[in-house]
Design an enzyme around this catalytic site. Structure first.
Site, PDB file in Angstrom:
ATOM      1  N   CYS A  78       0.830  -1.213   0.000  1.00 38.76           N
ATOM      2  CA  CYS A  78       0.000   0.000   0.000  1.00 38.76           C
ATOM      3  C   CYS A  78       0.866   1.266   0.000  1.00 38.76           C
ATOM      4  O   CYS A  78       1.606   1.514   0.945  1.00 38.76           O
ATOM      5  CB  CYS A  78      -0.900  -0.064   1.236  1.00 38.76           C
ATOM      6  SG  CYS A  78      -1.650   1.485   1.727  1.00 38.76           S
ATOM      7  N   CYS A  87       0.124   3.737   2.834  1.00 37.99           N
ATOM      8  CA  CYS A  87       0.637   3.185   4.102  1.00 37.99           C
ATOM      9  C   CYS A  87       2.110   3.544   4.276  1.00 37.99           C
ATOM     10  O   CYS A  87       2.564   3.862   5.379  1.00 37.99           O
ATOM     11  CB  CYS A  87       0.483   1.666   4.136  1.00 37.99           C
ATOM     12  SG  CYS A  87      -1.230   1.102   4.022  1.00 37.99           S
TER      13      CYS A  87
END
Length: 97
Positions: free
Chosen positions: A23, A26
């Protein structure tokens, strides 16, 4: 009691970061959370949970997207939000509770 239950049942706020290795947002959030920890020190615990390795836990807390942050106080979820926030916003949320 599960390990996660032990983690969130502390006498200080616990910020849980549900993330995934793949991600992009993230990866953007990770250094921000480090700054939050550097600013607040022992006043907060920050726990990172990889949703790919902890799918049942992510499902239990209805994590629909990553990153999702949750704040626990005395073992109870008091706040939840998906997406990246800035350091000052996260600190403000933690210190509000």
């Amino acid at each position: 009691m599960s390990k996660f239950s032990e983690l969130i049942n502390q006498d200080k706020p616990v910020l849980v970061d549900f993330f995934a290795e793949w991600c992009g947002p993230c990866k953007m959030l990770a250094p921000i959370l480090k700054q939050v920890k550097d600013s607040l020190g022992d006043r907060v615990s920050i726990v990172k949970i990889d949703v790919d390795k902890n799918q049942a836990l992510a499902a239990k807390y209805k994590v629909r997207g990553v990153p999702t942050m949750m704040l626990f106080k005395d073992g109870k979820q008091v706040w939840k939000q998906s997406g990246v926030l800035q350091k000052d916003e996260i600190i403000n949320i933690i210190t509000t509770y």
